[in-house]
Design an enzyme around this catalytic site. Structure first.
Site, PDB file in Angstrom:
ATOM      1  N   LYS A  91     -17.016 122.930-105.979  1.00  0.00           N
ATOM      2  CA  LYS A  91     -16.143 123.441-107.044  1.00  0.00           C
ATOM      3  C   LYS A  91     -15.134 124.475-106.560  1.00  0.00           C
ATOM      4  O   LYS A  91     -14.022 124.558-107.076  1.00  0.00           O
ATOM      5  CB  LYS A  91     -16.990 124.046-108.167  1.00  0.00           C
ATOM      6  N   GLU A 113     -14.153 126.555-118.342  1.00  0.00           N
ATOM      7  CA  GLU A 113     -15.333 126.009-119.001  1.00  0.00           C
ATOM      8  C   GLU A 113     -16.349 125.735-117.907  1.00  0.00           C
ATOM      9  O   GLU A 113     -15.987 125.544-116.754  1.00  0.00           O
ATOM     10  CB  GLU A 113     -14.983 124.711-119.746  1.00  0.00           C
ATOM     11  N   SER A 380     -22.663 117.306-102.894  1.00  0.00           N
ATOM     12  CA  SER A 380     -21.646 118.153-103.537  1.00  0.00           C
ATOM     13  C   SER A 380     -22.107 119.578-103.821  1.00  0.00           C
ATOM     14  O   SER A 380     -21.287 120.471-103.975  1.00  0.00           O
ATOM     15  CB  SER A 380     -21.179 117.490-104.832  1.00  0.00           C
TER      16      SER A 380
END
Lengths: 398, 278
Positions: A91, A113, A380
């Protein structure tokens, strides 16, 4: 690249686009103009790459998982270690990029968010580093599931606002962030965490994340004198998958596999797999596959992994599904949990529950493709955040 | 001329500003909606805006979000909303009705099918909050085929170029969002509204409705001096919620109708005391 999507209004075939209320149209146009300018700006790109190297710790390793390969007895498995990034997931690649853009656009407040909390943490992190105000919207259900990430965000100085509307999960957090943005549009930059939302977010987030696939291209050559046969990544909104897939999109001999969350099983209806079992519609600013009722109401999703618990998916994935360039498959909660344990015990790596879906499908694919093939799986994120969820599910008190 | 254009033009000739109350269809009970529409028309509504419930109403403040949630819980669909309009039309053929909602339920039904049923049910205009003109060509064509007016929004952030694009595509009226924010917010800036309305009028002869943040008769009266129509939503929906928000009994239904009638009457009186927009 031969592949040129999206078009200048954000369309990937019939998907994507810009479906928002009028108040946000001009701000999105401004964002698009700024992004178009800085994506070609050498100084911006250099600063982005420096931040990725010096702050995030990139390049993340491409790890040949030899024991896993041996145990599975099929294709050679390589893991792209996004879990080793600063903040523990892919991210941050995107939040670094968008924060640099926010700074150049003169915005003094950042909102985001978050579902699992990884994007919230990555946003709070870059906001702390820039010294600017940060507000993160998070569904109250997700706050319960991801208490540690909530506390991390608070430690980083962010305000975490619980969202009580709708299903109290990621989709509702996104609605609430949009409402904040429409109210504070003059000074606020909205950092969307995935390849969804209105144009230019799907393309912009993909571009920031595509560092993943670009690294794989040169890293793999250290071990293999050839391209991979398949790339595998989990898909919630789909940003880690687009980041891995995009640099390979013209290489048709490289198969792409996006793994959705089948939750309790596709047949039960309790899942989060719009590409596997949904249909096209419009939500959160773009046209894409959605999970919805016959009346067009968005329905609640189910996955053991909060980060995949989203009823939509990035519009580019919708397009890659329809045109057949990528394959979309699903893995249920139990399979993901089994993969979590497998990777932990065999390679000593705790994967995030999101990434465990990709691992689980990688195992199936490795057997199917056989020994001479090469598979890259995107790991990830790391699984530390999920330890409590896993323990609770297995009846263990930590 | 459409029922909507006819109504707004005739009011303008009479020197009156139109009142457009908004309620969410099916809130708090699908059985009360048609009665409420009649009550509003009786109390002086010139146009009725009927909110189509949606699970993810991104542009709404908490009041209309809750109304939408209640109606979704009761299973109120887009088709149900049009059935309510059809029932309303059995006793009222004069008051135009505008459906206001989000695109996804219309996508699922299909644009042509939606427009066909809407027209047959007596709907006059369609405002799709998350459908800007850039994406609206196909829906607008479908609506035009059935002589329905596509209503578009303009906002404080709309540039001159956007005002031109939106006014070129709209018919019926233009809905000006009076503030940066969601429905029911509380920071309407009258000077800014006035300036922006002046700017918009340079590009269109269409009537201008103003909404978002008009919470009381006093504000409605102020806006009425600037606009051709005043839209009041959250303040009305809040009055419904205050009487009863779940499983309302017959007594509560009567109380809701009375409360809505009183409030719409007070808005009507406040608006009629001031002159029409220049």
């Amino acid at each position: 690249m031969a592949y040129k999507l999206p078009d200048d209004r954000g369309h990937f075939g019939p998907y994507g686009g810009l479906f928002v209320a009028e108040t946000l149209m001009h701000p999105l146009t401004e964002l698009n103009e700024a992004y178009e300018k800085y994506r070609q700006d050498a100084e911006f790109q250099a600063e982005f790459m420096d931040d990725l190297r010096l702050y995030v710790g990139r390049p993340s390793p491409l790890y040949p998982a030899k024991r896993l390969t041996e145990k599975w007895g099929g294709a050679r498995i390589y893991l792209k270690r996004e879990d080793l990034n600063h903040t523990g997931a892919h991210k941050v690649n995107n939040t670094i990029g968008q924060a640099l853009l926010a700074k150049r656009m003169g915005k003094t407040r950042i909102i985001a968010e978050t579902g699992a909390g990884q994007h919230g943490v990555a946003t709070a992190t870059v906001a702390a580093r820039l010294g600017i105000e940060c507000v993160v919207y998070m569904g109250s259900e997700d706050i319960k599931r991801q208490a540690i990430n909530v506390y991390r965000m608070k430690l980083l100085g962010a305000e975490v606002v619980p969202v009580e509307s709708g299903s109290k999960t990621l989709k509702d957090a996104l609605n609430e962030a949009m409402r904040d943005w429409v109210t504070n549009v003059d000074n606020t930059f909205y950092i969307i965490g995935t390849v969804a939302g209105p144009h230019p977010y799907p393309a912009m987030v993909r571009d920031f994340q595509s560092v993943i696939g670009r690294e794989v291209r040169y890293q793999l050559s250290e071990f293999e004198p050839r391209d991979p046969d398949a790339l595998v990544a989990c898909v919630g909104g789909g940003s880690n998958a687009m980041g891995l897939f995009y640099p390979y999109i013209d290489d048709e001999h490289v198969a792409l596999y996006g793994v959705e969350a089948a939750g309790e099983g596709i047949a039960t209806g309790h899942h989060a797999a719009p590409l596997s079992a949904g249909r096209p519609g419009v939500l959160h600013g773009n046209r894409t596959y959605l999970m919805e009722t016959d009346d067009g109401q968005i329905i609640e999703t189910h996955s053991i992994s909060a980060g995949l618990d989203y009823p939509g998916v990035g519009p580019e994935h919708a397009w890659l599904k329809d045109n057949g360039r990528a394959n979309y498959v699903s893995i249920d909660d139990d399979e993901a949990l089994a993969a979590f344990h497998e990777l932990t015990r065999v390679e000593g790596i705790l994967p995030a529950l999101e990434s465990s879906h990709a691992i689980a499908y990688g195992q199936k694919l490795a057997k199917e493709l056989g020994r001479d093939k090469v598979i890259v799986i995107n790991l990830s994120g790391r699984g530390d955040k999920d330890v409590h969820t896993i323990a609770a599910r297995e009846g263990i008190t930590v | 001329m459409s029922r909507l254009a006819r109504q707004l033009t005739s009011l303008k000739k009479q020197g009156r500003t139109a009142l457009i109350p908004f309620i969410t269809a099916g809130d708090p009970d699908p059985a009360i909606t048609v009665s409420l529409m009649h009550a509003m028309a009786g109390a002086g509504a010139d146009v009725i805006e009927l909110g189509v419930p949606f699970s993810d109403p991104m542009a709404e403040g908490p009041v209309i979000q809750r109304a939408s949630e209640r109606a979704v819980e009761r299973g109120v669909s887009l088709r149900d909303c049009m059935d309510m309009v059809q029932e309303f039309r059995q006793r009222n053929v004069d008051t135009p009705v505008v459906l206001m909602g989000y695109l996804n339920p219309i996508e699922v039904m299909g644009y042509q099918e939606f427009a066909r049923i809407a027209a047959k049910s007596g709907v006059d205009g369609v405002l799709t909050v998350d459908m800007p003109p850039e994406e609206a060509a196909a829906l607008k064509d479908a609506l035009s085929t059935y002589k329905l007016d596509p209503i578009f929004l303009l906002a404080p952030t709309s540039t001159e170029a956007r005002i031109q694009a939106v006014t070129a595509m709209a018919s019926g009226f233009i809905y000006y969002v009076s503030l940066r924010g969601v429905t029911g917010a509380k920071h309407i800036d009258m000077a800014e509204v006035s300036d922006k309305i002046g700017e918009i009028r340079k590009y269109t002869q269409l009537p201008l409705a103003v909404g978002f943040g008009i919470n009381d008769p006093e504000t409605a009266a102020k806006v009425a001096t600037l606009a051709d129509a005043v839209v009041v939503g959250s303040a009305l929906v809040k009055r419904i919620e205050e009487v009863g928000d779940r499983n309302v009994n017959d007594g509560q239904k009567e109380a809701i109708i009375e409360s809505v009638t009183t409030f719409v009457t007070s808005l009507r009186e406040a608006i009629d005391k001031v002159g029409v927009a220049a």
